[in-house]
Design an enzyme around this catalytic site. Structure first.
Site, PDB file in Angstrom:
ATOM      1  N   TYR A 132       1.000  -1.162   0.007  1.00 13.56           N
ATOM      2  CA  TYR A 132       0.081  -0.084   0.023  1.00 13.56           C
ATOM      3  C   TYR A 132       0.758   1.429   0.003  1.00 13.56           C
ATOM      4  O   TYR A 132       0.695   1.976  -0.949  1.00 13.56           O
ATOM      5  CB  TYR A 132      -1.028  -0.148   1.194  1.00 13.56           C
ATOM      6  N   VAL A 133       1.661   1.228   0.909  1.00  8.61           N
ATOM      7  CA  VAL A 133       2.728   2.454   1.060  1.00  8.61           C
ATOM      8  C   VAL A 133       3.417   2.824  -0.368  1.00  8.61           C
ATOM      9  O   VAL A 133       3.486   3.965  -0.907  1.00  8.61           O
ATOM     10  CB  VAL A 133       3.645   2.461   2.436  1.00  8.61           C
TER      11      VAL A 133
END
Length: 220
Positions: A132-133
């Site tokens: 996600y990051v």
């Protein structure tokens, strides 16, 4: 009247952006992948366009943007979706949106990202979180490099609470949370304020009104 296309329009922030745009008497286009959600968007007063950003070409998405003044990217794969979909939605969808906007002749793009994604990850971070990051970080990098009039809003932890209208907005802020309703209001305000072009701003709840916070952010 401004015509605004929202990618990820069935998401919580996306729906709120559409609602606020309609309340302002703007024209709102919701880009969604599931035809079952058309009625929900139409009830908000928005026009629905069916485009699956995980499989569409930039040319296909561009057709949905024709006539728009601005595009908002607020799509996300969501919790439990796995690393692969973080890549295809949060990153790939953003890159596709920027290219489609360019093809459609829409220069103004506002992207909803996440606070702190440029910071190093812990060695023991979960695979989904890392994906996600990295997806958000690289999507922002790609948009900053695009020949578009971009703004990136990076909210803190998202809350399903009523808007407060009181925020903190700057290139860097202390980590915190913020109601999704306030995020949507800031996104729409950024769309309409050319002073935010070329700005990447973190957003949490705070003490300033949205107008005051934007004034301070663009002056800094």
């Amino acid at each position: 009247m401004t015509r605004i296309a929202v990618v990820g329009a069935h998401g919580k922030v996306g729906q709120l952006v559409l609602r606020l745009a309609v309340e302002r008497a703007d024209e709102a286009i919701g880009i969604i992948r599931n035809p079952e959600h058309i009625e929900e968007l139409e009830q908000l007063g928005a026009e629905a366009q069916i485009v699956d950003i995980e499989s569409a070409t930039a040319e296909e998405l561009a057709q949905a943007f024709v006539g728009a003044d601005a595009v908002v990217f607020s799509a996300g794969a969501g919790g439990g979706s796995g690393p692969e979909r973080k890549r295809t939605v949060d990153y790939g969808g953003s890159v596709l949106t920027a290219e489609a906007a360019r093809l459609a002749g829409v220069r103004r793009v506002v992207q909803v990202s996440a606070i702190g994604v440029d910071e190093p990850l812990d060695d023991d971070a979960a695979e989904d979180w890392v994906a996600y990051v990295e997806a958000k970080r690289e999507a922002d990098e790609q948009l900053r490099a695009a020949d578009l009039d971009w703004t990136i809003i990076r909210p803190g932890g998202l809350l399903d609470e009523p808007a407060t209208g009181r925020i903190e907005l700057a290139e860097r802020v202390e980590r915190g949370s913020v109601p999704r309703a306030d995020v949507a209001a800031v996104v729409l305000a950024a769309v309409l304020d050319d002073r935010t072009i070329g700005k990447q701003l973190e957003l949490v709840s705070g003490e300033r009104s949205i107008d005051e916070a934007i004034d301070a952010a663009v002056a800094g």
